[in-house]
Design a protein around this motif. Sequence first.
Motif, PDB file in Angstrom:
ATOM      1  N   SER A   1       0.809  -1.215   0.000  1.00  0.00           N
ATOM      2  CA  SER A   1       0.000   0.000   0.000  1.00  0.00           C
ATOM      3  C   SER A   1       0.842   1.265   0.000  1.00  0.00           C
ATOM      4  O   SER A   1       0.292   2.364   0.010  1.00  0.00           O
ATOM      5  N   ALA A   2       2.160   1.131  -0.045  1.00  0.00           N
ATOM      6  CA  ALA A   2       3.030   2.292   0.132  1.00  0.00           C
ATOM      7  C   ALA A   2       3.547   2.960  -1.135  1.00  0.00           C
ATOM      8  O   ALA A   2       3.847   4.150  -1.101  1.00  0.00           O
ATOM      9  N   PRO A   3       3.705   2.267  -2.283  1.00  0.00           N
ATOM     10  CA  PRO A   3       4.323   2.924  -3.437  1.00  0.00           C
ATOM     11  C   PRO A   3       3.569   4.192  -3.841  1.00  0.00           C
ATOM     12  O   PRO A   3       2.344   4.204  -3.934  1.00  0.00           O
ATOM     13  N   ASP A   4       4.333   5.267  -4.057  1.00  0.00           N
ATOM     14  CA  ASP A   4       3.756   6.549  -4.449  1.00  0.00           C
ATOM     15  C   ASP A   4       4.371   6.951  -5.778  1.00  0.00           C
ATOM     16  O   ASP A   4       5.349   7.702  -5.828  1.00  0.00           O
ATOM     17  N   ALA A   5       3.800   6.422  -6.867  1.00  0.00           N
ATOM     18  CA  ALA A   5       4.323   6.726  -8.200  1.00  0.00           C
ATOM     19  C   ALA A   5       3.184   6.628  -9.195  1.00  0.00           C
ATOM     20  O   ALA A   5       2.648   5.552  -9.433  1.00  0.00           O
ATOM     21  N   ALA A   6       2.780   7.768  -9.746  1.00  0.00           N
ATOM     22  CA  ALA A   6       1.681   7.790 -10.707  1.00  0.00           C
ATOM     23  C   ALA A   6       2.158   7.240 -12.051  1.00  0.00           C
ATOM     24  O   ALA A   6       3.206   7.657 -12.554  1.00  0.00           O
ATOM     25  N   PRO A   7       1.406   6.310 -12.655  1.00  0.00           N
ATOM     26  CA  PRO A   7       1.804   5.780 -13.958  1.00  0.00           C
ATOM     27  C   PRO A   7       1.819   6.862 -15.032  1.00  0.00           C
ATOM     28  O   PRO A   7       0.993   7.777 -15.024  1.00  0.00           O
ATOM     29  N   GLY A   8       2.774   6.751 -15.965  1.00  0.00           N
ATOM     30  CA  GLY A   8       2.848   7.678 -17.084  1.00  0.00           C
ATOM     31  C   GLY A   8       2.011   7.187 -18.253  1.00  0.00           C
ATOM     32  O   GLY A   8       1.167   6.295 -18.107  1.00  0.00           O
ATOM     33  N   ASP A   9       2.249   7.766 -19.432  1.00  0.00           N
ATOM     34  CA  ASP A   9       1.482   7.384 -20.614  1.00  0.00           C
ATOM     35  C   ASP A   9       1.687   5.922 -21.000  1.00  0.00           C
ATOM     36  O   ASP A   9       0.838   5.324 -21.668  1.00  0.00           O
ATOM     37  N   ASP A  10       2.814   5.350 -20.594  1.00  0.00           N
ATOM     38  CA  ASP A  10       3.077   3.944 -20.908  1.00  0.00           C
ATOM     39  C   ASP A  10       2.527   2.998 -19.845  1.00  0.00           C
ATOM     40  O   ASP A  10       2.740   1.789 -19.902  1.00  0.00           O
ATOM     41  N   GLY A  11       1.809   3.550 -18.863  1.00  0.00           N
ATOM     42  CA  GLY A  11       1.217   2.719 -17.825  1.00  0.00           C
ATOM     43  C   GLY A  11       2.177   2.260 -16.761  1.00  0.00           C
ATOM     44  O   GLY A  11       1.805   1.471 -15.887  1.00  0.00           O
ATOM     45  N   LEU A  12       3.394   2.746 -16.798  1.00  0.00           N
ATOM     46  CA  LEU A  12       4.409   2.333 -15.831  1.00  0.00           C
ATOM     47  C   LEU A  12       4.784   3.501 -14.908  1.00  0.00           C
ATOM     48  O   LEU A  12       4.771   4.645 -15.341  1.00  0.00           O
ATOM     49  N   PRO A  13       5.116   3.228 -13.651  1.00  0.00           N
ATOM     50  CA  PRO A  13       5.203   1.920 -12.986  1.00  0.00           C
ATOM     51  C   PRO A  13       3.833   1.246 -12.882  1.00  0.00           C
ATOM     52  O   PRO A  13       2.819   1.918 -12.740  1.00  0.00           O
ATOM     53  N   ALA A  14       3.842  -0.084 -12.938  1.00  0.00           N
ATOM     54  CA  ALA A  14       2.622  -0.875 -12.811  1.00  0.00           C
ATOM     55  C   ALA A  14       2.763  -1.808 -11.620  1.00  0.00           C
ATOM     56  O   ALA A  14       3.729  -2.575 -11.532  1.00  0.00           O
ATOM     57  N   LEU A  15       1.808  -1.723 -10.705  1.00  0.00           N
ATOM     58  CA  LEU A  15       1.779  -2.603  -9.540  1.00  0.00           C
ATOM     59  C   LEU A  15       0.665  -3.619  -9.755  1.00  0.00           C
ATOM     60  O   LEU A  15      -0.511  -3.260  -9.853  1.00  0.00           O
ATOM     61  N   VAL A  16       1.028  -4.901  -9.866  1.00  0.00           N
ATOM     62  CA  VAL A  16       0.035  -5.929 -10.194  1.00  0.00           C
ATOM     63  C   VAL A  16       0.087  -7.048  -9.160  1.00  0.00           C
ATOM     64  O   VAL A  16       1.149  -7.561  -8.827  1.00  0.00           O
ATOM     65  N   PRO A  17      -1.075  -7.438  -8.615  1.00  0.00           N
ATOM     66  CA  PRO A  17      -1.104  -8.514  -7.614  1.00  0.00           C
ATOM     67  C   PRO A  17      -0.845  -9.866  -8.244  1.00  0.00           C
ATOM     68  O   PRO A  17      -1.233 -10.123  -9.384  1.00  0.00           O
ATOM     69  N   VAL A  18      -0.194 -10.749  -7.483  1.00  0.00           N
ATOM     70  CA  VAL A  18       0.035 -12.116  -7.951  1.00  0.00           C
ATOM     71  C   VAL A  18      -0.510 -13.148  -6.975  1.00  0.00           C
ATOM     72  O   VAL A  18      -0.697 -14.309  -7.342  1.00  0.00           O
ATOM     73  N   ALA A  19      -0.759 -12.755  -5.736  1.00  0.00           N
ATOM     74  CA  ALA A  19      -1.339 -13.626  -4.719  1.00  0.00           C
ATOM     75  C   ALA A  19      -1.721 -12.723  -3.559  1.00  0.00           C
ATOM     76  O   ALA A  19      -1.350 -11.542  -3.526  1.00  0.00           O
ATOM     77  N   GLU A  20      -2.466 -13.262  -2.600  1.00  0.00           N
ATOM     78  CA  GLU A  20      -2.832 -12.453  -1.446  1.00  0.00           C
ATOM     79  C   GLU A  20      -1.572 -11.994  -0.710  1.00  0.00           C
ATOM     80  O   GLU A  20      -0.739 -12.801  -0.306  1.00  0.00           O
ATOM     81  N   GLY A  21      -1.417 -10.676  -0.606  1.00  0.00           N
ATOM     82  CA  GLY A  21      -0.263 -10.129   0.094  1.00  0.00           C
ATOM     83  C   GLY A  21       1.000 -10.059  -0.711  1.00  0.00           C
ATOM     84  O   GLY A  21       2.047  -9.681  -0.179  1.00  0.00           O
ATOM     85  N   LEU A  22       0.955 -10.382  -2.013  1.00  0.00           N
ATOM     86  CA  LEU A  22       2.138 -10.337  -2.864  1.00  0.00           C
ATOM     87  C   LEU A  22       1.798  -9.613  -4.165  1.00  0.00           C
ATOM     88  O   LEU A  22       0.722  -9.816  -4.734  1.00  0.00           O
ATOM     89  N   ALA A  23       2.723  -8.784  -4.645  1.00  0.00           N
ATOM     90  CA  ALA A  23       2.517  -8.086  -5.920  1.00  0.00           C
ATOM     91  C   ALA A  23       3.862  -7.867  -6.584  1.00  0.00           C
ATOM     92  O   ALA A  23       4.926  -7.953  -5.942  1.00  0.00           O
ATOM     93  N   LEU A  24       3.805  -7.583  -7.886  1.00  0.00           N
ATOM     94  CA  LEU A  24       4.991  -7.248  -8.659  1.00  0.00           C
ATOM     95  C   LEU A  24       4.895  -5.791  -9.095  1.00  0.00           C
ATOM     96  O   LEU A  24       3.819  -5.315  -9.459  1.00  0.00           O
ATOM     97  N   LEU A  25       6.022  -5.105  -9.069  1.00  0.00           N
ATOM     98  CA  LEU A  25       6.110  -3.719  -9.518  1.00  0.00           C
ATOM     99  C   LEU A  25       7.028  -3.687 -10.724  1.00  0.00           C
ATOM    100  O   LEU A  25       8.187  -4.108 -10.649  1.00  0.00           O
ATOM    101  N   VAL A  26       6.506  -3.227 -11.862  1.00  0.00           N
ATOM    102  CA  VAL A  26       7.255  -3.178 -13.116  1.00  0.00           C
ATOM    103  C   VAL A  26       7.459  -1.721 -13.498  1.00  0.00           C
ATOM    104  O   VAL A  26       6.503  -0.935 -13.531  1.00  0.00           O
ATOM    105  N   ALA A  27       8.696  -1.345 -13.809  1.00  0.00           N
ATOM    106  CA  ALA A  27       9.005   0.043 -14.171  1.00  0.00           C
ATOM    107  C   ALA A  27      10.347   0.073 -14.878  1.00  0.00           C
ATOM    108  O   ALA A  27      11.081  -0.928 -14.886  1.00  0.00           O
TER     109      ALA A  27
END
Length: 311
Positions: A120-146
């Motif tokens: 719940s902490a990342p503070d980064a608004a996605p740009g026109d390319d949609g990145l950074p992207a925070l995507v869940p992969v399981a309960e309590g786990l996510a991947l951040l792509v940038a």
Amino acid sequence: MSDPCGHGQVASGWVRLEDTAVLAFSGGAARAFLGRQLTCDVTTLAPAQALLGAWLTAKGRVLALLRLVDPGDGRVLALLPRELADEVVKRMRLFVLRDDVAIEPAADLAVAGLAGKALSAPDAAPGDDGLPALVPVAEGLALLVADSAALDTVLGGLEGGGHPALSAGAWTHAQVRAGIPHVTAANREAFLPQMLNLDRLQAVSFSKGCYPGQEIVARTQHLGRIKRRMFIARCGSAAPVAAPGDAIAGSGGGEAAGRVVLAAVDGGGQEMLAVLSLDAVAGGEALHLGSASGPALEVRPPPYPLGEPGA
């Protein structure tokens, strides 16, 4: 983060995943192409989601697992182990033919894993390319792509906000407890999708069009021929260190009762994902890592329902 196996808490924080590569699929036919290659229904992929799919041999064996991300700019990004990326690009390009599809390594992009309160902490608004992207992969786990520089900035902000860096081993441990399979060079072509519970992880569609190995996957599912499933196993010994592809021995001898998929140190012991014989598990057969004289294993189901074979 809750622990589905009841063996303590999984750490909260973040880790930069240096062993994860990103491929970019672009062009007007990119999604249709991926739909013909992977087990998942690519038409369901949407921004802020990650869709797991398997790329199979003609015999239905898993060559690679790709986690697809839609950044919202027309591309589809695929996350996979770095050690498999070059071969996947090379072999997949053979199937492009005249399709409007380009497959390229996205060397400018990097990936981090986030766990627990760090989500719940990342503070980064996605740009026109949609990145950074925070995507869940399981309960309590996510991947951040940038892109690499942006990812460093976000991770620096997390650390400054009191969210610690995790070790790669801690992230692996979190995935083990979430029941998320991995396919590497050591165990590719070893498993059918159902052995890795991919049908229970929304990674296999039984209603979409054809893909390599589909006939075998469908026959296995509908004729009730699922004989092995992935479980969580734990042993109280940290030696020998388990590795993907290692055998798990049963008391009956003969063919191995199972194989290690992913493993992590758990205090003085180890916790691992392992594909095991359903007969051995149901029968309460004594299971050991490596050989009948190896460390004894305590087996638990993953934190999602497995259902009945063929269901």
